[in-house]
Each structure stands twice: as structure tokens, then as C-alpha cells.
Design an enzyme around this catalytic site. Structure first.
Site, short mmCIF file in Angstrom:
data_model
loop_
_atom_site.label_atom_id
_atom_site.label_comp_id
_atom_site.label_asym_id
_atom_site.label_seq_id
_atom_site.Cartn_x
_atom_site.Cartn_y
_atom_site.Cartn_z
N CYS A 20 -10.57 -2.37 -6.56
CA CYS A 20 -9.97 -2.05 -7.85
C CYS A 20 -10.81 -2.64 -8.97
O CYS A 20 -10.85 -2.12 -10.07
CB CYS A 20 -8.55 -2.59 -7.90
SG CYS A 20 -8.46 -4.32 -7.46
N GLU A 37 0.03 -4.14 -8.99
CA GLU A 37 -1.43 -4.32 -9.04
C GLU A 37 -2.02 -2.94 -8.71
O GLU A 37 -2.06 -2.54 -7.55
CB GLU A 37 -1.88 -5.35 -8.00
CG GLU A 37 -1.26 -6.72 -8.17
CD GLU A 37 -1.76 -7.48 -9.39
OE1 GLU A 37 -2.61 -6.94 -10.13
OE2 GLU A 37 -1.28 -8.60 -9.62
P1 NAD Z 1 -1.59 3.85 -2.07
O1 NAD Z 1 -0.79 3.87 -3.33
O2 NAD Z 1 -1.88 5.14 -1.42
O3 NAD Z 1 -0.84 2.97 -0.96
C1 NAD Z 1 -0.56 1.60 -1.15
C2 NAD Z 1 0.59 1.21 -0.23
O4 NAD Z 1 1.79 1.84 -0.67
C3 NAD Z 1 0.40 1.65 1.22
O5 NAD Z 1 0.88 0.63 2.06
C4 NAD Z 1 1.28 2.89 1.32
O6 NAD Z 1 1.74 3.16 2.61
C5 NAD Z 1 2.42 2.53 0.39
N1 NAD Z 1 3.14 3.65 -0.21
C6 NAD Z 1 2.67 4.89 -0.51
N2 NAD Z 1 3.65 5.61 -1.12
C7 NAD Z 1 4.72 4.80 -1.25
C8 NAD Z 1 6.02 4.95 -1.81
N3 NAD Z 1 6.42 6.10 -2.38
N4 NAD Z 1 6.87 3.90 -1.76
C9 NAD Z 1 6.48 2.73 -1.22
N5 NAD Z 1 5.28 2.54 -0.65
C10 NAD Z 1 4.40 3.56 -0.68
O7 NAD Z 1 -2.91 3.04 -2.38
P2 NAD Z 1 -4.16 2.82 -1.40
O8 NAD Z 1 -4.93 4.10 -1.34
O9 NAD Z 1 -3.73 2.18 -0.15
O10 NAD Z 1 -4.99 1.72 -2.20
C11 NAD Z 1 -5.95 2.03 -3.14
C12 NAD Z 1 -5.42 1.82 -4.54
O11 NAD Z 1 -5.00 0.46 -4.69
C13 NAD Z 1 -6.49 2.01 -5.59
O12 NAD Z 1 -5.96 2.72 -6.68
C14 NAD Z 1 -6.84 0.60 -6.01
O13 NAD Z 1 -7.38 0.48 -7.29
C15 NAD Z 1 -5.52 -0.08 -5.88
N6 NAD Z 1 -5.72 -1.52 -5.75
C16 NAD Z 1 -5.35 -2.34 -6.78
C17 NAD Z 1 -5.58 -3.71 -6.70
C18 NAD Z 1 -5.19 -4.64 -7.81
O14 NAD Z 1 -5.10 -5.83 -7.56
N7 NAD Z 1 -4.97 -4.17 -9.03
C19 NAD Z 1 -6.18 -4.23 -5.57
C20 NAD Z 1 -6.56 -3.36 -4.55
C21 NAD Z 1 -6.30 -2.01 -4.65
#
Ligand code: NAD
Length: 504
Positions: free
Chosen positions: A267, A233
């Protein structure tokens, strides 16, 4: 001072410390997965109805702790209290819905395959094992809790890695399950990217990753290597299309909401508007009126509409995109600046007009309360520009002509398209949720969200005893002739059948 094994989270509306959480090391992650795996065995063997019944305790805990949960989300993430409370209500409903549909959706199904009628066939849905859930900071409660509920009802154990900016929400979720479900079935591992990476690499049986496209690609690459099923997502650059026959009052109020809910850190929030030239001035006036009326303030206050910007890094992205747009000729209709009051971090709800496709604002995810408005000559142009984005999460069409609206909706490459509304219909428990293109793949919510938490298996047994099957060795000209006859009799025209019967 930072403890090397701990991280702190701060209230984005006040700058005050909210709490500390442990940075769980990779070896501790593996231990948590092992504990979850051991606990899953007896949970997975329970009938679906028994698991669904056990979840009633989680629901009760959720109802009792609704205020406390909303509090911690408001404090740690910055959203308005109304939205945080609404998210709890939505999740209580989701839990009830999943409990209700689980026996039917996950229960065994009969099948009657034409070429296998001599056997009894059952399609069963079994648990996968341990499901890893990696969550972002913007909806830290919803986006952790909902895949967890589906995974658990489907008989899996869950290891949650909450966002490093929302550890307290993650821990509060863990506490909800702790008292209600068998020991160790739900584990929460707090930490940053390294902890998340360790979870991805820990031998889990399924991953639900919600986050950025950049990190989504990384986890998908690893999951691809190990053949671990993954639901992604990811981000969005969602568009609203306002046609010349739209109810402009509704469109302006609805788009002001859809662009600024959770301070635009969603998002599925609207970041682009394509408006028909004929009504563009009138629409823009009404939109500006709605956006100017929004009250910016700490989520604590029941009548703040737009809350804080959760992280400093996010505020910098928003500022940079607005500066880039202005530098390239965009015009500020309203807003445009950050507001830093009393240690808090806010950004004014902003509308930019005269925007062009080369501006960052129109290409990359903004994740803030900023809307770019573009005039278009036709609905076709609006659709083409909507689809030109690499993202495909949600979209909306605003028109009084619902049949034309439905036809246009089918042209939009996005996982959710609403007419005369945006975002809210996409968040319903009964509706499968997930995007297309760079917005990811796989579904959460709805029946599909439950099915994706299970492994589909086919079990068959003979209806009658027999020594041999016709299709076993040895093959012969006589068997081949029977096969040929069957093919023509079943799928041929009347002429083909006649010729086959005559042996031609
Ligand atoms: P992010 O990718 O920075 O982090 C998301 C999660 O992944 C965090 O818990 C982080 O610690 C972890 N993470 C980071 N690098 C990783 C790796 N290499 N391996 C495993 N885990 C890792 O995202 P964010 O800034 O927390 O969230 C915002 C983003 O999420 C935006 O792009 C938003 O659009 C998206 N989002 C999507 C949806 C959806 O349903 N499509 C919903 C909400 C947010």
C-alpha cells in the site's frame, strides 16, 4: 480438485500447492467469536503488566519460529526472503515495544478539571471485548500480527480472518498464540469474503480492516449501522517528489527500492514520481540504471530482489494499467512485461515516462512493480498533483534542503511523509500508522495503536462529603448571578471583571 469446504493456496513463484484451509462458515465464525468472548473475561481482568508479561511467551515462540514463519510467507505470498525475515524482526520489536509502553499508556491517569475539583477523577482504559482483524494478502504476517498484539495487550480477545490467499500464514500466526496464551483467546477463521462478512456481522466490539477501498467502504457501512468502531487501512497511490537539489544517486536508489519492495504489492510503495524538469533526464537515467539492476526471482533465493506477483487477478490489473498507459502515449523506459517462468508469475520492474493524469496508472492503485514518472515545473506543481489523488497514505520529498522539505511535507495530504526515504520510516513500531482520505482512518502502531484498542472511561468520586451541589435544582437569580460573575472573572478582560464586580 476443490473441496467445497476447503480452499487451496499456491506458491506464486512456482505454482506448487502450499496448503489447504477450511472455509469457515458464518455459524462457525459466530461460535469462534463466542469462544473468544468467554476467554476474554478473565484475560481482560488481569492487570496490564500481567498481560504484557504473558506476551513474553509469544515473543519467544516468534524468535524460535522466525525461519518457519518467513518460509511460509515467502511460499504463500511470494515476497523475498529478506523482506519476510525483516518483517519477523520488526514484529518482535513491535511486541516488545507494546509490552513496554502498555502499563503507562493503558494505566489510570489523574485529571484535575477546573469545574470538578471537589471530586477525584480517574481516566481508565478498559478492554473493548472481542476485536476482529481482517487482513490482506500482501503483508499477511505483519498486518495480522501487529493489530493482534496491540489488541491482546489491551485486554481483548482476537478473531483473525486472514486473506484467502494467505491462510497458511494465518494458521501459523494462530499456532504462535495457541501455546503461549489462554485457550480460545485467539481464534483464526480462514475463508474468503463471506467468512470476513460473517466476522464483521458477528457482534464484535472493534474491527481492524486492512484491504481495498471497495471492501473497506462495505465493512465501514455495516460498522456504521451497528456503531462498531473500525480502523480502516486501505489503498494508496503514493508519490515521490524529487526536487532539483536532490542527491540524485540516493533518490534513484531509494525510489527504486520504494517502488519495488514486495514486487510493488505494498500500500505504501511508490507508484508516481514527480521530478523537477531541470534534473529529470539525469534522474531518469540513474533510476533506470537502478531498476534494470534488480534481480527478479523466487523469494526462496536469498539474492532475489523482486519476488512474484501473488495473484493472477493482480497480474491482470498490472498488465491492463501498463497497456492503457502505452495506448495513451506513455514510453517504456525499462521493463513493461510479465515473465511467466516454470509456473511462476512475475512482472518486470517497470518505469514509464511521458505519463499523463488520464492514464489508469496515475489514478488507480497499481499494486505492482510499475512506476510512472512525470516532469514538473515547480515544487508547488508537484504538491498539487500529489494531493490531487483520492488516496493519502504515504509520500516522500527528496531534497538536500531539509527545512524546505519539511515545509513541503506539511502541505502533503498523507498519513506519512518522509524526506529522502520512502516506506521504511512508516513501518516503525513506535510510529502511528494510517492514512487520510480514501486510504482510511484510525491508527495502528505507536501509542495511538494501543489506545485505539481500548475504551476510555472516566470514574470520579467526591473528595469531601456534602449534602448538595451548587448547580443542582432549584435554580435562582442569585445562582445565575454567581455564574455570571465566575464567567467574567475567569475569562474576561480587567475591564469586564471590574464591571462584573460592580454588578454591571
Ligand atoms: P481485499 O479488500 O480484497 O481483501 C482484504 C480482506 O478482506 C481479505 O481477508 C478478504 O477476504 C476480506 N473481505 C473481502 N470482502 C469482504 C467483505 N465484504 N467483508 C469482510 N471482509 C471482506 O484486499 P486485498 O486484495 O487482500 O489487499 C490489497 C489491498 O489492501 C490494497 O488495496 C492495499 O493497498 C490494501 N492494503 C492497505 C494497507 C494499509 O495499511 N493501508 C496495507 C496493506 C494492504
Amino acid at each position: 480438485m476443490h473441496d467445497i469446504a476447503c480452499m487451496e493456496s499456491y506458491d506464486p513463484a512456482t505454482g506448487e500447492l502450499v496448503g489447504r484451509a477450511k472455509i469457515v462458515s458464518p455459524s462457525e465464525v459466530r461460535e469462534a467469536v463466542a469462544r473468544a468472548r468467554a476467554a476474554q473475561v478473565s484475560w481482560g481482568r488481569l492487570p496490564v503488566r500481567a498481560r504484557a508479561k504473558a506476551m513474553v511467551e509469544v515473543k519467544r515462540a516468534l524468535v524460535r519460529r522466525a525461519d518457519a514463519l518467513a518460509d511460509v510467507e515467502v511460499k504463500e505470498q511470494g515476497k523475498s526472503r529478506f523482506e519476510a525475515y525483516g518483517a519477523v524482526l520488526n514484529q518482535i520489536h513491535l511486541l516488545n515495544y507494546m509490552r513496554r509502553i502498555a502499563p503507562r499508556v493503558l494505566g489510570p491517569k489523574k485529571a484535575f478539571p477546573l469545574f470538578g475539583l471537589s471530586r477525584v477523577h480517574r481516566i481508565v482504559r478498559e478492554p473493548l471485548g472481542v476485536v476482529g482483524v481482517i487482513a490482506p494478502w500482501n503483508f499477511p504476517f505483519t498486518l495480522s500480527f501487529e493489530p493482534m498484539v496491540a489488541a491482546l495487550i489491551a485486554g481483548n480477545a482476537v478473531v483473525l480472518k486472514p486473506s484467502e490467499y494467505a491462510s497458511q500464514v494465518g494458521l501459523a500466526i494462530g499456532a504462535l498464540f495457541e501455546t503461549a496464551l489462554p485457550k480460545d483467546l485467539v481464534q483464526v477463521v480462514t475463508g474468503g469474503a463471506e467468512t470476513g462478512r460473517a466476522l464483521v456481522e458477528s457482534g464484535i466490539d472493534k474491527l481492524v480492516f486492512t484491504g481495498s477501498v471497495r471492501n473497506g467502504r462495505k465493512v465501514a457501512a455495516f460498522a456504521g449501522e451497528k456503531l462498531v468502531p473500525v480502523t480502516l487501512e486501505l489503498g494508496g497511490k503514493d508519490a515521490a517528489i524529487v526536487l532539483e537539489d536532490a542527491d540524485l544517486d540516493r533518490a534513484a536508489a531509494g525510489i527504486a527500492w520504494g517502488a519495488n519492495l514486495n514486487a510493488g504489492q505494498a500500500c505504501l510503495s511508490i507508484e508516481r514520481v514527480y521530478v523537477a524538469e531541470a534534473i529529470a533526464d539525469r534522474f531518469l537515467d540513474k533510476l533506470a540504471e537502478n531498476v534494470r539492476a534488480l534481480r527478479l526471482g523466487p523469494g526462496e533465493s536469498a539474492d532475489a530482489d523482486v519476488g512474484a506477483i501473488t495473484t493472477e487477478a493482480q497480474l491482470e490489473i498490472i498488465k491492463a494499467q501498463v497497456a492503457d498507459a502505452i495506448g495513451k502515449g506513455a514510453r517504456i523506459v525499462t521493463g513493461g512485461s510479465s515473465v511467466e517462468n516454470g509456473g511462476g508469475r512475475f512482472f518486470q520492474p517497470t518505469i514509464l515516462a511521458d505519463v499523463t493524469d488520464d492514464m489508469l496508472l496515475m489514478k488507480e492503485e497499481t499494486f505492482g512493480p510499475v512506476l510512472g514518472v512525470v516532469r514538473v515545473k515547480s515544487a508547488e506543481e508537484a504538491i498539487a498533483r500529489t494531493n490531487a489523488s483520492s488516496f493519502g497514505l504515504t509520500a516522500s520529498v527528496w531534497t538536500r534542503d531539509l527545512s524546505r522539505g519539511r515545509a513541503l511535507a506539511s502541505e502533503i495530504k498523507a498519513g506519512d511523509v518522509a524526506l529522502n526515504e520512502h516506506a521504511a520510516p512508516a513501518g516503525l513500531a513506535e510510529i502511528p500508522w494510517g492514512g487520510m482520505k480514501d486510504s482510511g482512518y484510525g491508527k495502528t502502531r505507536g501509542e495511538e495503536g494501543l489506545v485505539e484498542m481500548s475504551a476510555t472511561k472516566h470514574i470520579s468520586w467526591p473528595r469531601v462529603r456534602s449534602k448538595r451541589e451548587m448547580y443542582w435544582f432549584p435554580y435562582s437569580a442569585q445562582k445565575l448571578a454567581k455564574l455570571r460573575l465566575a464567567l467574567h472573572m475567569l475569562y474576561g478582560t480587567w475591564r469586564d471583571r471590574l464591571l462584573a464586580l460592580r454588578g454591571k
